[in-house]
Design an enzyme around this catalytic site. Structure first.
Site, PDB file in Angstrom:
ATOM      1  N   ASP A  11       0.877  -1.166   0.000  1.00  0.00           N
ATOM      2  CA  ASP A  11       0.000   0.000   0.000  1.00  0.00           C
ATOM      3  C   ASP A  11       0.918   1.221   0.000  1.00  0.00           C
ATOM      4  O   ASP A  11       2.134   1.091   0.162  1.00  0.00           O
ATOM      5  CB  ASP A  11      -0.899  -0.005   1.253  1.00  0.00           C
ATOM      6  CG  ASP A  11      -1.820   1.201   1.319  1.00  0.00           C
ATOM      7  OD1 ASP A  11      -2.452   1.522   0.295  1.00  0.00           O
ATOM      8  OD2 ASP A  11      -1.913   1.851   2.375  1.00  0.00           O
ATOM      9  N   SER A  12       0.301   2.397  -0.117  1.00  0.00           N
ATOM     10  CA  SER A  12       1.097   3.619  -0.048  1.00  0.00           C
ATOM     11  C   SER A  12       1.568   3.899   1.384  1.00  0.00           C
ATOM     12  O   SER A  12       2.483   4.681   1.582  1.00  0.00           O
ATOM     13  CB  SER A  12       0.253   4.790  -0.543  1.00  0.00           C
ATOM     14  OG  SER A  12      -0.922   4.882   0.245  1.00  0.00           O
ATOM     15  N   CYS A  74      -4.323  -1.828  -1.761  1.00  0.00           N
ATOM     16  CA  CYS A  74      -4.531  -0.406  -2.016  1.00  0.00           C
ATOM     17  C   CYS A  74      -5.526  -0.315  -3.168  1.00  0.00           C
ATOM     18  O   CYS A  74      -5.295  -0.898  -4.239  1.00  0.00           O
ATOM     19  CB  CYS A  74      -3.200   0.222  -2.409  1.00  0.00           C
ATOM     20  SG  CYS A  74      -3.337   1.898  -3.037  1.00  0.00           S
ATOM     21  N   GLU A 153      -3.048   9.516   8.036  1.00  0.00           N
ATOM     22  CA  GLU A 153      -1.583   9.369   8.092  1.00  0.00           C
ATOM     23  C   GLU A 153      -0.945  10.448   8.965  1.00  0.00           C
ATOM     24  O   GLU A 153       0.153  10.276   9.447  1.00  0.00           O
ATOM     25  CB  GLU A 153      -0.989   9.397   6.676  1.00  0.00           C
ATOM     26  CG  GLU A 153      -1.360   8.190   5.825  1.00  0.00           C
ATOM     27  CD  GLU A 153      -0.431   6.973   6.020  1.00  0.00           C
ATOM     28  OE1 GLU A 153       0.638   7.129   6.632  1.00  0.00           O
ATOM     29  OE2 GLU A 153      -0.800   5.869   5.564  1.00  0.00           O
ATOM     30  N   CYS A 185     -11.092   2.561   0.065  1.00  0.00           N
ATOM     31  CA  CYS A 185      -9.674   2.877   0.268  1.00  0.00           C
ATOM     32  C   CYS A 185      -9.296   2.100   1.514  1.00  0.00           C
ATOM     33  O   CYS A 185     -10.074   2.067   2.483  1.00  0.00           O
ATOM     34  CB  CYS A 185      -9.497   4.376   0.496  1.00  0.00           C
ATOM     35  SG  CYS A 185      -7.871   4.818   1.152  1.00  0.00           S
ATOM     36  N   HIS A 187      -7.359   2.622   3.809  1.00  0.00           N
ATOM     37  CA  HIS A 187      -7.222   3.407   5.056  1.00  0.00           C
ATOM     38  C   HIS A 187      -8.573   3.558   5.765  1.00  0.00           C
ATOM     39  O   HIS A 187      -8.630   3.723   6.980  1.00  0.00           O
ATOM     40  CB  HIS A 187      -6.720   4.817   4.748  1.00  0.00           C
ATOM     41  CG  HIS A 187      -5.255   4.921   4.447  1.00  0.00           C
ATOM     42  ND1 HIS A 187      -4.701   4.446   3.283  1.00  0.00           N
ATOM     43  CD2 HIS A 187      -4.232   5.460   5.167  1.00  0.00           C
ATOM     44  CE1 HIS A 187      -3.380   4.704   3.295  1.00  0.00           C
ATOM     45  NE2 HIS A 187      -3.084   5.306   4.423  1.00  0.00           N
TER      46      HIS A 187
HETATM   47  N1  DGL Z   1      -4.881   3.065   0.869  1.00  0.00           N
HETATM   48  C1  DGL Z   1      -4.863   3.383  -0.500  1.00  0.00           C
HETATM   49  C2  DGL Z   1      -6.124   3.056  -1.232  1.00  0.00           C
HETATM   50  O1  DGL Z   1      -6.754   2.077  -0.875  1.00  0.00           O
HETATM   51  C3  DGL Z   1      -4.156   4.623  -0.953  1.00  0.00           C
HETATM   52  C4  DGL Z   1      -4.389   5.884  -0.267  1.00  0.00           C
HETATM   53  C5  DGL Z   1      -3.524   6.944  -0.861  1.00  0.00           C
HETATM   54  O2  DGL Z   1      -2.303   6.800  -0.769  1.00  0.00           O
HETATM   55  O3  DGL Z   1      -4.065   7.888  -1.456  1.00  0.00           O
HETATM   56  O4  DGL Z   1      -6.503   3.679  -2.177  1.00  0.00           O
END
Ligand code: DGL
Length: 259
Positions: A11-12, A74, A153, A185, A187
């Protein structure tokens, strides 16, 4: 089924840890390798080309670590790079975080489901297109919510500021009449409590568990090694949040793959 030694996830940043947590519950015996591309966070605001470039380097790294199955943990990378990765690495099994959730949604009775995602995910139309290809009366309403990843974050989880921003987004007209909400997402599962208290009566879709369930169907190996955790940039904030939010006191190793 060929035996898979290790499962790679990326993931990021922190988001993929929601998928890792679900996988740890479902497959405690699988060895996992996690890569958080904190240097390039957020992916959601990057171009598809940039996301494909970062993802390709990470998958090569995870493959070199012995991972035979890669969870693209992600949504932004699943939407922008999923197909390219499958073509570039035909020898690997890929599980993206979109298809299992789309399959789940397609199994629901007719209703309108809301989807919150990054700009990259919503721009791709991946959820809507994949759902439209199924025989279902479920309708999807998607909204880009770009402020949520930076808030998480940056440590604003549970401060009330996260809930205010979320409430602002959930009041958007696209969310009118929804009966279920997808955290599009990885997150966003961290916002479940805030979201369900704002939208009482709306079902929260447990996307990480749905993805972990799909992964478990592909895994038949045995634990070969302990888990490993890598980052492309090490910040005190990230390490503090990983520990506070996920109780992880793991040793994060710095490995920079692309500038
Ligand atoms: N957690 C990621 C997603 O599911 C990326 C969030 C991001 O870095 O913008 O899209």
């Amino acid at each position: 089924m060929a035996s898979i030694e290790k499962i790679g996830l990326f993931d990021s940043g922190l988001g993929g840890l929601t998928v890792l947590s679900a996988l740890n519950r479902m497959l405690p015996d699988a060895a996992k390798v996690y890569y958080g591309d904190t240097l390039h966070l957020p992916y959601g605001d990057k171009s598809d080309d940039a996301i494909i470039g970062y993802s390709t380097e990470i998958v090569q790294f995870l493959k070199d670590q012995g991972c035979g199955l890669i969870v693209i943990a992600c949504n932004s990378a699943s939407a922008a790079a999923g197909k390219a990765l499958e073509e570039l690495f035909p020898e690997l099994i890929f599980i993206n975080v979109i298809d299992p959730v789309v399959d789940y949604l397609a199994s629901l009775p007719a209703q309108t489901v809301g989807l919150l995602g990054t700009r990259a995910t919503v721009r791709s139309g991946a959820y809507s297109q994949k759902l439209a290809a199924k025989n279902t009366d479920v309708q999807l309403q998607a909204l880009a919510t770009p402020l949520l990843v930076p808030l998480i974050e940056d440590g604003f989880l549970g401060t009330g500021i996260d809930a205010s921003v979320l409430e602002h987004y959930l009041k958007d007209s696209t969310m009118k009449g929804i009966t279920a909400l997808v955290p599009g997402c990885t997150h966003y599962p961290l916002l479940e409590k805030a979201a369900t208290s704002i939208l009482s009566g709306v079902d929260w879709v447990d996307a990480p568990s749905i993805v972990a369930e799909t992964v478990s169907k592909h895994w038949s190996g045995q634990r070969s090694e302990s888990d490993a955790f890598y980052l492309s940039d090490r910040t005190d904030n990230f390490l503090r949040l990983a520990e506070k939010t996920f109780g992880m006191d793991a040793c994060w190793e710095l490995v920079r793959l692309a500038d």
